[in-house]
Design a protein around this motif. Structure first.
Motif, short mmCIF file in Angstrom:
data_model
loop_
_atom_site.label_atom_id
_atom_site.label_comp_id
_atom_site.label_asym_id
_atom_site.label_seq_id
_atom_site.Cartn_x
_atom_site.Cartn_y
_atom_site.Cartn_z
N ALA A 30 0.84 -1.21 0.00
CA ALA A 30 0.00 0.00 0.00
C ALA A 30 0.87 1.25 0.00
O ALA A 30 0.56 2.24 -0.68
N ARG A 36 3.79 5.78 -5.66
CA ARG A 36 3.51 5.94 -7.09
C ARG A 36 2.56 7.11 -7.31
O ARG A 36 2.72 7.88 -8.25
N HIS A 64 -10.82 6.15 5.27
CA HIS A 64 -10.79 4.74 5.67
C HIS A 64 -9.57 4.44 6.57
O HIS A 64 -9.70 3.81 7.62
N HIS A 68 -9.36 3.59 10.87
CA HIS A 68 -8.71 2.42 11.47
C HIS A 68 -7.43 2.78 12.22
O HIS A 68 -6.65 1.88 12.56
N VAL B 37 -3.30 10.69 2.73
CA VAL B 37 -3.06 9.25 2.61
C VAL B 37 -1.68 8.88 3.14
O VAL B 37 -1.53 7.91 3.89
N MET B 41 -1.43 6.48 6.32
CA MET B 41 -0.82 5.16 6.10
C MET B 41 0.13 4.80 7.25
O MET B 41 0.26 3.64 7.63
N ALA B 49 -6.85 -2.74 8.49
CA ALA B 49 -7.29 -1.67 7.58
C ALA B 49 -7.41 -2.16 6.13
O ALA B 49 -7.52 -1.35 5.22
N ASN B 50 -7.39 -3.48 5.94
CA ASN B 50 -7.56 -4.04 4.59
C ASN B 50 -6.61 -3.38 3.60
O ASN B 50 -7.02 -2.86 2.56
N LEU B 51 -5.33 -3.43 3.93
CA LEU B 51 -4.34 -2.67 3.16
C LEU B 51 -4.08 -3.23 1.77
O LEU B 51 -3.58 -2.52 0.90
N ASP B 52 -4.42 -4.50 1.55
CA ASP B 52 -4.27 -5.02 0.19
C ASP B 52 -5.29 -4.37 -0.74
O ASP B 52 -4.97 -4.05 -1.89
N VAL B 54 -6.50 -1.35 -0.21
CA VAL B 54 -6.00 0.02 -0.34
C VAL B 54 -4.89 0.09 -1.40
O VAL B 54 -4.86 1.00 -2.23
N ALA B 55 -4.01 -0.92 -1.39
CA ALA B 55 -2.92 -0.96 -2.39
C ALA B 55 -3.51 -1.03 -3.80
O ALA B 55 -3.07 -0.31 -4.70
N GLU B 57 -6.46 0.02 -4.83
CA GLU B 57 -7.09 1.29 -5.19
C GLU B 57 -6.05 2.36 -5.53
O GLU B 57 -6.21 3.12 -6.49
N LEU B 58 -4.98 2.42 -4.72
CA LEU B 58 -3.94 3.42 -4.97
C LEU B 58 -3.20 3.13 -6.28
O LEU B 58 -2.87 4.06 -7.03
N ASN B 59 -2.95 1.86 -6.54
CA ASN B 59 -2.29 1.52 -7.81
C ASN B 59 -3.18 1.88 -9.00
O ASN B 59 -2.67 2.32 -10.05
N ILE B 61 -5.30 4.38 -9.08
CA ILE B 61 -5.20 5.84 -9.22
C ILE B 61 -3.87 6.22 -9.88
O ILE B 61 -3.82 7.07 -10.77
#
Lengths: 216, 216
Positions: A30, A36, A64, A68, B37, B41, B49-52, B54-55, B57-59, B61
């Protein structure tokens, strides 16, 4: 720097990785993705990338993450609890999207070394690394060099010399080496060089054997 | 620093804002969201926080932003084309998510001044500002002080002294002032102080009247 059980050149092999290398973990993935976004935000077309929609999406992700997040005091205890090497600093931290992040290894001659290619977020003069970013990186590298040398401390003085502009988008070598320890005074040097071996920035640091206590 | 038509204390009023203040523009809003963010983070719960997701979604973007990015050489021309004050530097740039960002104003006594509260991404020792981050900020503040003084240059030498740990999460005052110009040599000083007026970090900089040409 709190040494914890940090490896030193007397106890560990040439090439020992001294920073917290990125792991195959969700937070690392993340954070890499956030990095990026930071970079691409500076490069994207201001007029045609639908940035208001991007702002909404990023704010939603931030909401989000914040929902958390524990209280800051609690999080500080957690982030400083564990191995001597931290994962969150702004130079080598895989969990800090501000960090490039740089991986540093300790060599058997007592020095530390790493390679990094810096991009748009680190720009000062056109196409060049910001002089303050070079100072940030070198301060951190000297701290790691002190730990590898066996005696860490806090920065008391940093003398940074700029020999030539430091290029963005090209591999740079960063090095540091503890030169002497006299009582509580630690002297450490370092540099940033191009792939051709040209020294762009050099630094001399004076560190004092002291540490801010870890939160608990 | 390329001065462009940068205001100076002889030509402009006390309190003139010298940095590019955040605008009501999509890129400023998107960058501010990216900054949230980056900060969140570092604070969020690693396990819950369900970071996978989040990763992912960020990728997504980042992919979008990169698809809309011109070639780097083209973007560099665009970002350096315009006003003397840039919007993308890592200290004051509203378009750079790495920047806190700091707003600096010029005072009629020739000094520049700003306030900033630094958070988790800028941490060095526990609960304190990273010494290298202080150096980064001060290098930039001295550059702006030189422009306000009427003679800008490139950093040749930076001597940073750390007097006490610099606290995170508290308002800090940053100041800079051009002291002398002798031929091509420019001497400039600055500091970071707490709200109580305690000096945490001070700096002396030597700058040389020179500039990296703007890309075109």
């Amino acid at each position: 720097m709190d040494l914890g059980s940090h490896p030193t050149f007397e106890s560990h092999d040439d090439g020992t990785v001294l920073t917290s290398a990125p792991q195959d973990a969700p937070v690392d993935r993340a954070t890499a993705a956030a990095r990026r976004v930071v970079d691409a935000m500076l490069r994207t077309d201001r007029a045609n990338a639908n940035l208001d929609r991007v702002a909404e999406e990023l704010n939603s992700i931030a909401d989000h993450l914040e929902e958390h997040a524990p209280a800051v005091a609690e999080r500080l205890i957690d982030m400083w609890n564990g191995e001597g090497v931290t994962r969150h600093d702004p130079v080598t931290g895989p969990e800090n999207a501000i960090a490039p992040p740089i991986v540093l290894e300790g060599l058997s001659d007592g020095s530390v070394r790493g390679e990094v290619t810096l991009t748009m977020p680190y720009q000062g003069p056109p196409g060049c690394v910001h002089g303050g970013v070079s100072a940030l990186i070198l301060d951190h590298v000297l701290g790691v060099a002190n730990a590898w040398g066996g005696q860490a401390g806090m920065t008391a003085q940093l003398n940074v010399r700029y020999h030539r502009p430091t290029p963005l988008f090209e591999p740079l070598t960063v090095t540091g080496r503890q030169m002497s320890v006299e009582g509580r005074k630690i002297n450490t040097v370092g540099s940033i060089t191009t792939a051709d071996g040209e020294v762009c920035v050099s630094v001399e640091g004076l560190f004092i054997d002291a540490a801010v206590p870890r939160p608990r």
